[in-house]
Design a protein around this motif. Structure first.
Motif, PDB file in Angstrom:
ATOM      1  N   THR A  47      -8.668   1.925  -2.561  1.00 12.26           N
ATOM      2  CA  THR A  47      -8.399   1.178  -1.338  1.00 12.26           C
ATOM      3  C   THR A  47      -6.913   0.877  -1.190  1.00 12.26           C
ATOM      4  O   THR A  47      -6.344   0.997  -0.099  1.00 12.26           O
ATOM      5  CB  THR A  47      -9.202  -0.131  -1.323  1.00 12.26           C
ATOM      6  OG1 THR A  47     -10.591   0.177  -1.376  1.00 12.26           O
ATOM      7  CG2 THR A  47      -8.914  -0.939  -0.064  1.00 12.26           C
ATOM      8  N   THR A  48      -6.262   0.500  -2.284  1.00 10.36           N
ATOM      9  CA  THR A  48      -4.835   0.188  -2.241  1.00 10.36           C
ATOM     10  C   THR A  48      -4.019   1.393  -1.809  1.00 10.36           C
ATOM     11  O   THR A  48      -3.177   1.303  -0.891  1.00 10.36           O
ATOM     12  CB  THR A  48      -4.355  -0.290  -3.623  1.00 10.36           C
ATOM     13  OG1 THR A  48      -5.079  -1.468  -3.993  1.00 10.36           O
ATOM     14  CG2 THR A  48      -2.867  -0.596  -3.598  1.00 10.36           C
ATOM     15  N   PHE A  49      -4.256   2.539  -2.439  1.00 11.77           N
ATOM     16  CA  PHE A  49      -3.525   3.758  -2.075  1.00 11.77           C
ATOM     17  C   PHE A  49      -3.825   4.165  -0.639  1.00 11.77           C
ATOM     18  O   PHE A  49      -2.931   4.573   0.109  1.00 11.77           O
ATOM     19  CB  PHE A  49      -3.892   4.891  -3.036  1.00 11.77           C
ATOM     20  CG  PHE A  49      -3.080   4.907  -4.290  1.00 11.77           C
ATOM     21  CD1 PHE A  49      -1.939   5.681  -4.387  1.00 11.77           C
ATOM     22  CD2 PHE A  49      -3.447   4.142  -5.386  1.00 11.77           C
ATOM     23  CE1 PHE A  49      -1.171   5.698  -5.545  1.00 11.77           C
ATOM     24  CE2 PHE A  49      -2.697   4.135  -6.544  1.00 11.77           C
ATOM     25  CZ  PHE A  49      -1.551   4.922  -6.630  1.00 11.77           C
ATOM     26  N   GLN A  50      -5.073   4.045  -0.260  1.00 14.01           N
ATOM     27  CA  GLN A  50      -5.495   4.435   1.084  1.00 14.01           C
ATOM     28  C   GLN A  50      -4.814   3.593   2.150  1.00 14.01           C
ATOM     29  O   GLN A  50      -4.279   4.128   3.133  1.00 14.01           O
ATOM     30  CB  GLN A  50      -7.013   4.279   1.169  1.00 14.01           C
ATOM     31  CG  GLN A  50      -7.632   4.601   2.511  1.00 14.01           C
ATOM     32  CD  GLN A  50      -9.135   4.420   2.457  1.00 14.01           C
ATOM     33  OE1 GLN A  50      -9.830   5.178   1.770  1.00 14.01           O
ATOM     34  NE2 GLN A  50      -9.658   3.430   3.139  1.00 14.01           N
ATOM     35  N   MET A  51      -4.802   2.282   1.960  1.00 16.79           N
ATOM     36  CA  MET A  51      -4.221   1.394   2.951  1.00 16.79           C
ATOM     37  C   MET A  51      -2.708   1.551   3.045  1.00 16.79           C
ATOM     38  O   MET A  51      -2.133   1.546   4.141  1.00 16.79           O
ATOM     39  CB  MET A  51      -4.582  -0.060   2.634  1.00 16.79           C
ATOM     40  CG  MET A  51      -6.075  -0.327   2.553  1.00 16.79           C
ATOM     41  SD  MET A  51      -6.968   0.225   4.016  1.00 16.79           S
ATOM     42  CE  MET A  51      -6.375  -0.949   5.222  1.00 16.79           C
TER      43      MET A  51
END
Length: 226
Positions: free
Chosen positions: A175-179
């Protein structure tokens, strides 16, 4: 956006059932959903938003289309701001739900839906702006993973299975990388494009990894007959 650590949804308690669904956490989640049409409007209809107004005639606009104005700095800053605010509300609704002890079945249903809709909208916009194989694969993998995992969770819930899966760390990292990747690419700054693509590739790898963890946990039940 946020990642659940269970394949099932807990049953609401009787005290939770008596509480109104229109509490602060759920209102934040609803607000996040309402940000999606705003996000799309900013992305594709600059004149209506009072931004990206071209300094050329209407005839030229009709001939070249709106793609000529996709580099409007103000538009990209607004888009990025809306996306970041949505991400912040995603954190806030969970925080307030725990702090105020107003967690509800409605909130547990709506929160992941709101997350997936906003991410899907952003990915679709990015695919049109960056029509290349990296963005296309990223959008397909991320959206397909969410559909597959959602279906898997629903199926496992029907079985009444309460098996936990250790995806908390991988899911949060994904989620962190995606956002961050989506945020960087929405800015549309040439100097950050390589960074944005690198983060998106990492997000795709982590997305596939987290999905494999879910499938591995569910596999003993998937291979059963009947």
């Amino acid at each position: 956006m946020t990642e659940s650590t269970h394949l099932h949804t807990q049953e609401p308690s009787s005290s939770q059932n008596t509480k109104s669904i229109f509490n602060l956490p759920n209102n934040l989640t609803i607000a996040r959903i309402l940000m999606i049409p705003l996000f799309v409007a900013i992305a594709y209809w600059p004149p209506a938003m009072g931004i990206g107004m071209p300094a050329i005639s209407d005839n030229v606009i009709a001939r070249v289309g709106m793609s000529e104005f996709s580099d409007s700095l103000l538009r990209h800053l607004l888009l990025t701001s809306v996306f970041i605010i949505a991400a912040i509300t995603d954190w806030l609704d969970g925080y307030f739900a725990r702090k105020l002890n107003v967690m509800s079945a409605f909130g547990r249903f709506l929160d992941p839906v709101a997350d997936k809709l906003m991410v899907a909208a952003a990915l679709i916009v990015l695919v049109q702006w960056h029509p290349n194989i990296i963005m296309a694969i990223a959008a397909i993998v991320i959206i397909s993973r969410e559909i597959a995992v959602s279906a898997l969770r629903e199926w496992m819930a029907e079985l009444g299975n309460r098996t936990s899966v250790a995806v908390s760390y991988v899911g949060k990292l994904k989620t962190t990388f995606q956002m961050i990747a989506i945020t960087v690419l929405l800015l549309n700054w040439e100097s950050l494009e390589t960074v944005g693509y690198a983060l998106m590739v990492a997000a795709v790898i982590l997305t596939l990894w987290s999905m494999m963890i879910y499938l591995k946990a569910a596999w003993p039940y998937l291979k059963q007959s009947g």
